[in-house]
Design a protein around this motif. Sequence first.
Motif, short mmCIF file in Angstrom:
data_model
loop_
_atom_site.label_atom_id
_atom_site.label_comp_id
_atom_site.label_asym_id
_atom_site.label_seq_id
_atom_site.Cartn_x
_atom_site.Cartn_y
_atom_site.Cartn_z
N ASN A 76 17.22 -30.16 14.01
CA ASN A 76 17.43 -31.15 14.57
C ASN A 76 18.69 -31.07 15.81
O ASN A 76 19.42 -30.02 15.85
N LYS A 77 19.17 -32.15 16.16
CA LYS A 77 20.22 -31.86 17.34
C LYS A 77 21.46 -31.51 16.94
O LYS A 77 22.18 -31.29 17.91
N SER A 78 21.91 -31.47 15.74
CA SER A 78 22.98 -30.97 15.33
C SER A 78 22.93 -29.66 14.69
O SER A 78 23.60 -29.18 14.03
N ALA A 117 20.91 -28.69 12.40
CA ALA A 117 20.77 -28.83 10.91
C ALA A 117 19.40 -28.60 10.67
O ALA A 117 18.39 -29.22 11.39
C1 LIG Z 1 20.83 -33.47 11.42
O1 LIG Z 1 20.43 -33.42 9.98
C2 LIG Z 1 21.83 -33.54 9.06
C3 LIG Z 1 21.64 -33.06 7.77
O2 LIG Z 1 20.26 -33.81 7.46
C4 LIG Z 1 22.50 -34.81 9.49
O3 LIG Z 1 23.76 -34.75 8.62
C5 LIG Z 1 22.80 -35.03 10.80
O4 LIG Z 1 23.41 -36.41 10.98
C6 LIG Z 1 21.43 -34.98 11.43
N1 LIG Z 1 21.66 -34.87 13.00
C7 LIG Z 1 21.03 -35.85 13.60
C8 LIG Z 1 21.44 -35.92 15.15
O5 LIG Z 1 20.13 -36.52 13.44
#
Ligand SMILES: *[C@@H]1O[C@H](CO)[C@@H](O)[C@H](O)[C@H]1NC(C)=O
Length: 484
Positions: free
Chosen positions: A446-448, A450
């Motif tokens: 995802n965008k972070s 993760a």
């Molecule tokens: C990406 O996934 C992580 C772990 O599930 C979560 O903490 C984070 O908020 C997510 N980021 C976005 C931008 O959705």
Amino acid sequence: MERREASQSLILFLFTFLVFVNGHPNYKDALAKSILFFQGQRSGKLPVNQEIAWRFDSGLTDGSDANVDLKGGYYDGGDNVKFNFPMAFTTTMLSWSAVEYAKRLGLQLEPTRVAIRWATDYLLKCANASPGKLYVGVGEPNADHKCWERPEDMTTPRSVYSVSSDKPGSDVAAETTAALAAASMVFRKVDPAYSKLLLETSKKVWKFAINYRGSYSDSLGTAVCPFYCSYSGYKVNSITYKYHTTNDASYFNFLKSLDANDKSDIFSWDNKYAGARVLLARQALLNKAKSFEPFNQQAQDFMCSILPNSPSSTTEYTPGGLIYKLTQVNLQYVTSITFLLTTYAKYMASSSRKFMCGNILITPTIIRNLAKKQVDYILGENPLKMSYMVGYGERFPTRVHHRGSSMPSIKSHPKVISCKDGFQSYFYSSNPNPNVLFGAIVGGPNKSDAFSDDRTDYSQTEPATYVNAAIVGPLAYLAGSYSK
Ligand SMILES: *[C@@H]1O[C@H](CO)[C@@H](O)[C@H](O)[C@H]1NC(C)=O
């Protein structure tokens, strides 16, 4: 400099150089795997040299609903449906790669041709089985998605979908035109008769696309939407490949209708503006065709919308440096944009061209560095140290959203696993997939940065043929530039 000192610095230099080379991902390995993946997606009767050995024959009655033979082709992703719109795009991208990177593919050129042919044999059937009709898919997608079944066990309706004069589908027809025309270039020397058949069929499908205008989503409704709805319209799909292949002036008039005001900063099975622009820029840069310069300008504008330091960049990046476009299967945009990066840089380098994004000078090296960064990220150089190519590197996704891969092979478990049992025992299971879908690139983080490695999260863990098709070119380029 003293002799000893000189030799020491030479050794030091060599040492750092070796470390540097060894520090790169093994692009050759990744390239071979990226092509092997297509064997896992095969529908139809599998050949004796099938290497993904947990897969077996499936869809052997495909087409019988319409009394035609539509066996073969590819399942697009984790399900058992044959969607021709993305399959044709996949074929176009594989073929463009085989043409553009023929030398750098080396030993992988032949497997790439085999992967292309698996699709074109099927697309030829779809175009030639019934006069006045183009078949555009097999398998009822809504029923398919309600089951978690191995392709070899399928019990859901193998409905056959087609477009015709009263139910047009210019988008899917034009993409099929592009796929067949591009593939005809791939086989021109190695199989001239096949190449000719591809080109003839391509021309026929093109006529169909322009004579009966309309979007296939309007004609077919829930058989293709929301799965592979045509969102971007049908004006530009494929026109360019056609031009590239035939150099027929009548196609050029079509090209002029390519909307110069469109600012697409994406490239996908649905939206081909950027791909068309880069391919048309090829004419301007490599063939010095002046009339194509406006397209080259548009291709440059596209590059400026992607490059991170460009003042007109509209592209988001994750903190780890990955291009981030959309939440659903984001890596599809990364691989297809990366293909345009390495390919446009190649045209620039061959013609000694540079350009400006605002006040920033853009060289082929700048573009190639960004491409390398994207590929390296996919292969594990990212905050999680996770390779997003299955079976490559030390850590890779293990709960891939893919029916066949997530269930035991019929070889080890011959008994039928029913539609609902599949969900209970395998889809919702936290166990890793029993079968490794080698080379598959999944939806990605995802965008972070993760990543869930959760089978139920198709946005992150589903692979797709068009994700892989687009990385073959960049991997071939990098394998040639950084071989070990
Ligand atoms: C990406 O996934 C992580 C772990 O599930 C979560 O903490 C984070 O908020 C997510 N980021 C976005 C931008 O959705």
